[in-house]
Write a protein that holds these residues in place. Structure first.
Motif, mmCIF file in Angstrom:
data_model
loop_
_atom_site.group_PDB
_atom_site.id
_atom_site.type_symbol
_atom_site.label_atom_id
_atom_site.label_comp_id
_atom_site.label_asym_id
_atom_site.label_seq_id
_atom_site.Cartn_x
_atom_site.Cartn_y
_atom_site.Cartn_z
ATOM 1 N N SER A 61 0.853 -1.263 -0.028
ATOM 2 C CA SER A 61 -0.012 -0.148 0.067
ATOM 3 C C SER A 61 0.787 1.267 -0.063
ATOM 4 C CB SER A 61 -0.885 -0.099 1.186
ATOM 5 O OG SER A 61 -1.971 -0.894 1.158
ATOM 6 N N PHE A 213 -1.989 8.768 1.469
ATOM 7 C CA PHE A 213 -2.212 7.261 1.633
ATOM 8 C C PHE A 213 -3.709 7.152 2.168
ATOM 9 C CE2 PHE A 213 -2.264 3.907 4.951
ATOM 10 C CZ PHE A 213 -1.688 2.675 4.078
ATOM 11 N N LEU A 217 -6.970 4.917 0.482
ATOM 12 C CA LEU A 217 -7.940 3.917 1.152
ATOM 13 C C LEU A 217 -9.242 4.260 1.056
ATOM 14 C CD1 LEU A 217 -5.801 3.167 4.404
ATOM 15 C CD2 LEU A 217 -6.027 1.705 2.454
ATOM 16 N N ARG A 349 -2.060 3.617 -6.003
ATOM 17 C CA ARG A 349 -2.611 3.368 -4.627
ATOM 18 C C ARG A 349 -3.705 2.222 -4.644
ATOM 19 N NH1 ARG A 349 -3.359 9.556 -3.207
ATOM 20 N NH2 ARG A 349 -3.383 9.622 -5.473
ATOM 21 N N GLY A 352 -1.584 -0.992 -5.157
ATOM 22 C CA GLY A 352 -0.956 -1.190 -3.855
ATOM 23 C C GLY A 352 -1.692 -1.840 -2.881
ATOM 24 N N VAL A 353 -3.055 -1.182 -2.723
ATOM 25 C CA VAL A 353 -3.851 -1.852 -1.353
ATOM 26 C C VAL A 353 -4.119 -2.995 -1.975
ATOM 27 C CG1 VAL A 353 -6.144 -1.504 -0.343
ATOM 28 C CG2 VAL A 353 -4.682 0.522 -0.529
ATOM 29 N N TYR A 354 -4.713 -3.147 -3.139
ATOM 30 C CA TYR A 354 -5.007 -4.642 -3.682
ATOM 31 C C TYR A 354 -3.735 -5.570 -3.517
ATOM 32 C CZ TYR A 354 -6.605 -8.414 -6.926
ATOM 33 O OH TYR A 354 -7.008 -9.731 -7.326
ATOM 34 N N THR A 356 -1.581 -5.690 -1.207
ATOM 35 C CA THR A 356 -1.368 -5.917 0.061
ATOM 36 C C THR A 356 -2.600 -6.775 0.818
ATOM 37 O OG1 THR A 356 -0.357 -3.808 0.490
ATOM 38 C CG2 THR A 356 -1.507 -4.959 2.501
#
Length: 416
Positions: A61, A213, A217, A349, A352-354, A356
């Motif tokens: 993330s 960040f 989210l 982002r 990146g979250v996906y 993680t």
């Protein structure tokens, strides 16, 4: 599909990734053999895979924030060159007491990959037309499965004939050549470059980082098109992890075949992935992703259950061939879905979250599958995994059709 591949910038990216992935799979096949030969330890060999997952959890993330700040093409070039450079460390491994260098290299290489993946997924939509995005993702899947077939064979030959040093230099060369090809990519001028921060103080930089960040989210959780697909894919990841853990025990203990036959299974799986990618690339544009994703997930679950119901080698091979179409349908369509519903400045982002989330759920699912497989048996646990796939597909059927596929909507309706 060839029309998309002929687009100069996308074609350069596709060839660069293919070369890089062939090198990666060559190393992926050779390194475990080398570790086990040097250490004689299954735990030491398995630790290599576990260490490579850690950066996904820790940095996935976070990396997405920087991907959205930086020039994505240069991020990919820098990531490739860095990964090639850290492989030099492996040249110093000569005995079991130096195996920690392998773990250090794996950690650093995987960390750099956390920047490359989101940057690639964010850059790709700028290199093709909107109606070519699913085809481009299909071509990416085709390249990945092709590399999975070619790379391990090359890695095995190089390891046997030259040794690990030959595989290392081959992988380094693949990274350097990929970076060179990506250098010649020209991003369209209408793609805005990230604006640099005016205040260079550490406190301001940290505050800006956390704001970005949090905004990423908020985009994922606040936009239904993204939060719903994350929920669906999160559940599917649990089913996928069960299949990953139990595929070898299933063919060995339930189907009753040896390593040679299982090698054929992996080959068929790779070829089927290529055929599935071609099929989705050819017909996928005729169907909406919010229909392809449920079809793919439910079809994958049904195929997995069928393979357990009829644990016969020839039937299993046939099912794996047929499975390629629904499997590629949900994998490719879900990636296209995220690229289409997240504004361009948030794509790093979002992916990146996906990354993680996927890594976390895969680890949970693998631990769950390992314990449940011993307690309830391999077949019962695989039935459960097939049921999870079907559940995720039914959930997609309920949640996704009401979402508009328009990219414009993502940009015009930011999360408040």
């Amino acid at each position: 599909m060839l029309t998309v591949l002929r687009r100069r910038n996308y074609g350069l990216l596709w060839i660069a990734q293919l070369i890089s992935m062939i090198g990666d799979w060559a190393m992926f096949a050779a390194l475990p053999f080398f570790i086990y030969a040097v250490t004689g330890s299954v735990m030491a060999t398995g630790a290599m895979f576990m260490i490579q997952v850690v950066p996904s959890l820790v940095f996935g993330s976070v990396a997405g924030v920087f991907v959205d700040r930086w020039d994505r093409r240069w991020t990919m070039i820098g990531s490739s060159l860095f990964r090639g450079a850290v492989l030099v460390i492996l040249l110093g491994v000569r005995s079991a007491d130096m195996i920690w260098l392998v773990y250090l290299t794996g950690f650093l290489e995987s960390t750099a990959s956390q920047f490359f993946g989101p940057a690639n997924n964010a850059l790709l939509p700028t290199l093709v037309e909107k109606d070519q995005l699913l085809t481009a993702n299909s071509l990416d899947s085709l390249g990945e499965n092709g590399a999975r077939l070619i790379g391990p064979a090359l890695g095995g030959v190089l390891l046997a004939s030259i040794g690990l040093q030959g595989v290392i230099f081959f992988d380094i060369s693949s990274y350097v050549l990929a970076a060179l090809l990506m250098y010649f990519i020209r991003v369209p001028e209408d793609v805005a470059a990230p604006a640099p921060a005016e205040d260079g103080s550490a406190a301001s930089a940290l505050s800006a980082f956390w704001d970005e960040f949090a905004a990423g989210l908020k985009m994922v959780t606040g936009k239904p098109a993204l939060s719903r697909i994350f929920l669906v894919l999160g559940i599917a990841a649990l089913g996928d992890s069960i299949l990953t853990v139990l595929l070898v025990p299933f063919f060995q203990d339930v189907v009753g075949v040896g390593s040679a036959e299982f090698g054929l299974v992996l080959t068929v799986r790779g070829v089927a992935g290529i055929l599935g990618g071609i099929a989705i690339g050819a017909i996928g544009s005729r169907f909406k992703p919010n229909h392809m994703i449920p079809f793919g997930l439910i079809g994958t679950g049904v195929a997995l259950v069928a393979m357990v119901v009829w644990p016969v080698f020839t039937i299993s091979i046939l099912i794996m061939i047929l499975l390629s179409v629904p499997l590629m349908a949900w994998l490719i369509s879900s990636q296209t879905w995220m690229q289409s519903h997240a504004p361009g400045e948030y794509l790093g982002r979002v992916f990146g979250v996906y990354g993680t989330l996927s890594a976390l759920l895969m680890l949970i699912g693998m631990a769950f599958a390992s314990g449940l497989g011993d307690a309830l048996g391999i077949s019962t646990t695989l039935y459960f995994g097939g049921g999870i796939y079907i559940l995720s597909g039914l959930l997609a059927l309920a949640l996704l059709p009401g979402i508009s596929p328009a990219v414009v909507e993502a940009a015009e309706h930011p999360v408040p």
